[in-house]
Write a protein that holds these residues in place. Structure first.
Motif, PDB file in Angstrom:
ATOM      1  N   VAL A 270     -76.584  22.911 -30.146  1.00  0.00           N
ATOM      2  CA  VAL A 270     -75.951  22.847 -31.463  1.00  0.00           C
ATOM      3  C   VAL A 270     -76.467  23.924 -32.415  1.00  0.00           C
ATOM      4  N   SER A 271     -77.723  24.365 -32.236  1.00  0.00           N
ATOM      5  CA  SER A 271     -78.302  25.344 -33.161  1.00  0.00           C
ATOM      6  C   SER A 271     -78.194  26.775 -32.658  1.00  0.00           C
ATOM      7  N   LEU A 272     -77.685  26.965 -31.455  1.00  0.00           N
ATOM      8  CA  LEU A 272     -77.616  28.305 -30.871  1.00  0.00           C
ATOM      9  C   LEU A 272     -76.302  28.991 -31.264  1.00  0.00           C
ATOM     10  N   PRO A 273     -76.264  30.324 -31.212  1.00  0.00           N
ATOM     11  CA  PRO A 273     -75.075  31.064 -31.661  1.00  0.00           C
ATOM     12  C   PRO A 273     -73.821  30.705 -30.872  1.00  0.00           C
ATOM     13  N   GLU A 274     -72.697  30.651 -31.566  1.00  0.00           N
ATOM     14  CA  GLU A 274     -71.429  30.305 -30.934  1.00  0.00           C
ATOM     15  C   GLU A 274     -71.022  31.302 -29.854  1.00  0.00           C
ATOM     16  N   GLU A 275     -71.314  32.579 -30.076  1.00  0.00           N
ATOM     17  CA  GLU A 275     -70.891  33.597 -29.094  1.00  0.00           C
ATOM     18  C   GLU A 275     -71.593  33.454 -27.754  1.00  0.00           C
ATOM     19  N   TYR A 276     -72.649  32.618 -27.710  1.00  0.00           N
ATOM     20  CA  TYR A 276     -73.346  32.378 -26.445  1.00  0.00           C
ATOM     21  C   TYR A 276     -73.222  30.919 -26.011  1.00  0.00           C
ATOM     22  N   GLY A 277     -72.199  30.248 -26.486  1.00  0.00           N
ATOM     23  CA  GLY A 277     -71.939  28.888 -26.042  1.00  0.00           C
ATOM     24  C   GLY A 277     -72.563  27.800 -26.887  1.00  0.00           C
TER      25      GLY A 277
ATOM     26  N   LEU B 163     -86.059  13.454 -25.800  1.00  0.00           N
ATOM     27  CA  LEU B 163     -86.075  14.572 -24.855  1.00  0.00           C
ATOM     28  C   LEU B 163     -87.050  15.619 -25.372  1.00  0.00           C
ATOM     29  N   LEU B 164     -88.294  15.547 -24.884  1.00  0.00           N
ATOM     30  CA  LEU B 164     -89.344  16.449 -25.351  1.00  0.00           C
ATOM     31  C   LEU B 164     -89.002  17.917 -25.140  1.00  0.00           C
ATOM     32  N   MET B 165     -88.283  18.218 -24.058  1.00  0.00           N
ATOM     33  CA  MET B 165     -87.972  19.623 -23.781  1.00  0.00           C
ATOM     34  C   MET B 165     -87.022  20.222 -24.813  1.00  0.00           C
ATOM     35  N   MET B 166     -86.404  19.377 -25.645  1.00  0.00           N
ATOM     36  CA  MET B 166     -85.585  19.913 -26.733  1.00  0.00           C
ATOM     37  C   MET B 166     -86.444  20.689 -27.724  1.00  0.00           C
ATOM     38  N   VAL B 167     -87.696  20.244 -27.895  1.00  0.00           N
ATOM     39  CA  VAL B 167     -88.602  20.946 -28.802  1.00  0.00           C
ATOM     40  C   VAL B 167     -88.870  22.352 -28.277  1.00  0.00           C
ATOM     41  N   VAL B 168     -88.977  22.456 -26.962  1.00  0.00           N
ATOM     42  CA  VAL B 168     -89.418  23.704 -26.343  1.00  0.00           C
ATOM     43  C   VAL B 168     -88.258  24.637 -26.014  1.00  0.00           C
ATOM     44  N   SER B 169     -87.284  24.140 -25.274  1.00  0.00           N
ATOM     45  CA  SER B 169     -86.270  25.020 -24.696  1.00  0.00           C
ATOM     46  C   SER B 169     -85.268  25.559 -25.722  1.00  0.00           C
ATOM     47  N   PRO B 170     -84.439  24.706 -26.350  1.00  0.00           N
ATOM     48  CA  PRO B 170     -83.509  25.277 -27.327  1.00  0.00           C
ATOM     49  C   PRO B 170     -84.155  25.614 -28.663  1.00  0.00           C
ATOM     50  N   ALA B 171     -85.126  24.785 -29.121  1.00  0.00           N
ATOM     51  CA  ALA B 171     -85.661  24.972 -30.473  1.00  0.00           C
ATOM     52  C   ALA B 171     -86.576  26.183 -30.572  1.00  0.00           C
ATOM     53  N   ILE B 172     -87.583  26.269 -29.695  1.00  0.00           N
ATOM     54  CA  ILE B 172     -88.518  27.403 -29.769  1.00  0.00           C
ATOM     55  C   ILE B 172     -87.944  28.615 -29.053  1.00  0.00           C
TER      56      ILE B 172
ATOM     57  N   ASP C  94     -75.933  25.019 -22.457  1.00  0.00           N
ATOM     58  CA  ASP C  94     -75.199  24.058 -21.615  1.00  0.00           C
ATOM     59  C   ASP C  94     -76.110  23.224 -20.717  1.00  0.00           C
ATOM     60  N   GLY C  95     -77.424  23.388 -20.873  1.00  0.00           N
ATOM     61  CA  GLY C  95     -78.376  22.536 -20.167  1.00  0.00           C
ATOM     62  C   GLY C  95     -78.689  22.935 -18.753  1.00  0.00           C
ATOM     63  N   THR C  96     -78.082  24.017 -18.264  1.00  0.00           N
ATOM     64  CA  THR C  96     -78.306  24.413 -16.871  1.00  0.00           C
ATOM     65  C   THR C  96     -79.590  25.216 -16.697  1.00  0.00           C
ATOM     66  N   ARG C  97     -80.157  25.697 -17.794  1.00  0.00           N
ATOM     67  CA  ARG C  97     -81.415  26.435 -17.715  1.00  0.00           C
ATOM     68  C   ARG C  97     -82.387  25.871 -18.750  1.00  0.00           C
ATOM     69  N   LYS C  98     -83.660  25.888 -18.400  1.00  0.00           N
ATOM     70  CA  LYS C  98     -84.712  25.466 -19.322  1.00  0.00           C
ATOM     71  C   LYS C  98     -85.783  26.548 -19.360  1.00  0.00           C
ATOM     72  N   MET C  99     -86.441  26.633 -20.500  1.00  0.00           N
ATOM     73  CA  MET C  99     -87.537  27.568 -20.650  1.00  0.00           C
ATOM     74  C   MET C  99     -88.699  26.834 -21.315  1.00  0.00           C
ATOM     75  N   ALA C 100     -89.911  27.021 -20.774  1.00  0.00           N
ATOM     76  CA  ALA C 100     -91.115  26.439 -21.363  1.00  0.00           C
ATOM     77  C   ALA C 100     -91.728  27.438 -22.335  1.00  0.00           C
TER      78      ALA C 100
END
Length: 389
Positions: A55-62, A85-94, A117-123
């Motif tokens: 929801v917080s990421l740019p529209e041009e990238y989905g 969902l703890l990974m929300m703090v890390v993956s999309p937010a940070i 779209d949830g298919t990739r995560k980053m720590a």
């Protein structure tokens, strides 16, 4: 619970929709995932499909093109339903925020759609064994290979969440300034399977799907384009990720507090020992009312921090985000403790599921920065008192 002055109609509608999703999964789903040693994949992917993760990421990238305020209310409502969902703090937010603000076009194309779209995560790897809350003492270093232009990273990280389920970790290292000889922080994308990148799971007394790891980087070789942003930007890029981290940690804590408080209120309304339900007694009712007030005050500070950040006021958001994290952490601990006390012996049973929150609630006080360091920050940054360190 919400008002137009505080949240827009769209934000309130988003909150209601996320709450409905959380209710469909609930604490039973979360507890079952933890008991089986699995991950919250089903909830993660459905939340992504509905547009909540990005929801917080740019529209041009989905993404949804909104802000951290929207992302924080998603996490809060899932937590209030008992399935944070703890990974929300890390993956999309940070990581998502840092890449969307400072990444190259190639990095944005490679990572942002998957994070949305949830298919990739980053720590995210910043904490070190000997540095703790002092990010200025980070010793993980990055040096250039003059022959190839590659980066070589060496160092250690500790208490890094979800490395096993993330395709890469955004690692905070330091490069040497050729002009001054001083080390400056930089951010690097390190693939999970990179040679020399080892992880060791830390045995934690926490019931959570996301595991904690110690990382060892032994001359990890990365291409030149693994660097995110400008090598000379330093702390600016780092704190672009840390402010959302604090805001989202506040959301995580508030969700937990609301979940426990709701269990206590249900119990206090129906549990009858004398003539009236125990909730009629002020010794039970007043502490619960106090906790509710503290939770609502902490939420207001979190919303202030999110609005400042989304408006581009990084300095103002820094102060508010630290205060929000502090207030939410304290409210969370108080809410959990009072909820357990309200239930008495039942508060320590597996049936009611509150006892495990006693440990979990302390996380909001300790991570990602200790309450004492926040008090230090407010003391010298806000109040103008001299630093003690």
């Amino acid at each position: 619970m919400t008002h137009g002055l505080i949240e827009t109609e769209e934000q309130s509608a988003l909150r209601a929709s996320v709450a409905a999703l959380g209710k469909r999964y609930g604490r039973a789903y979360f507890a079952d995932v933890v008991a089986q040693g699995k991950h919250t994949d089903a909830l993660w992917l459905e939340a992504a499909e509905l547009g909540y993760l990005g929801v917080s990421l740019p529209e041009e990238y989905g993404g949804g093109g909104a802000g951290i305020q929207e992302l924080s209310l998603v996490l809060e409502e899932l937590g209030a339903a008992g399935c944070p969902l703890l990974m929300m703090v890390v993956s999309p937010a940070i990581c998502g925020t840092v890449i969307s603000r400072f990444g190259t076009d190639e990095q944005k194309r490679a990572w942002l759609p998957g994070l949305a779209d949830g298919t990739r995560k980053m720590a995210f790897g910043i904490t070190e064994p000997d540095a703790g809350s002092n990010s200025h003492r980070i010793t993980t270093t990055a040096r250039r290979d003059a022959a190839t232009g590659d980066w070589l990273l060496t160092g250690r990280k500790v208490f890094i969440s979800g490395v096993d389920i993330a395709e890469a970790t955004l690692v905070v290292g330091r490069t040497e300034d050729a002009r001054t000889g001083k080390l400056k922080p930089c951010l690097f994308i390190v693939p999970r399977d990179a040679a020399g990148f080892a992880r060791h799971q830390i045995d934690m007394e926490l019931g959570a799907p996301e595991k904690q790891f110690e990382l060892v980087l032994d001359d990890v070789r990365l291409p030149a384009d693994a660097l995110v942003g400008d090598e000379d930007a330093g702390l600016l890029q780092l704190f672009a990720g840390l402010n959302p981290e604090r805001i989202m940690t506040a959301a995580f804590a508030l969700g937990m507090a609301r979940y426990c408080l709701e269990q206590a209120l249900d119990y206090a309304r129906t549990r009858q020992v004398w003539k009236e339900p125990i909730g009629a007694h002020q010794a039970i009712a007043h502490p619960l009312a106090q906790v509710h007030i503290e939770v609502e005050c902490a939420r207001l500070m979190m919303q202030k921090a999110a609005r400042l950040y989304d408006a581009g006021d990084d300095i103002g958001a820094g102060e508010a985000a630290n205060m929000a994290k502090y207030a939410a952490g304290e409210a969370c601990v108080r809410a959990v403790d009072q909820s357990v006390h309200t239930l008495g012996g039942n508060g320590l049973t597996r049936e009611y599921g509150l006892a495990q929150m006693i440990t979990a609630s302390r996380v909001a006080r300790i991570a990602p920065v200790s309450r004492e360091m926040i008090l230090n920050y407010v003391s010298h940054q806000t109040l103008g008192l001299p630093k003690s360190y």
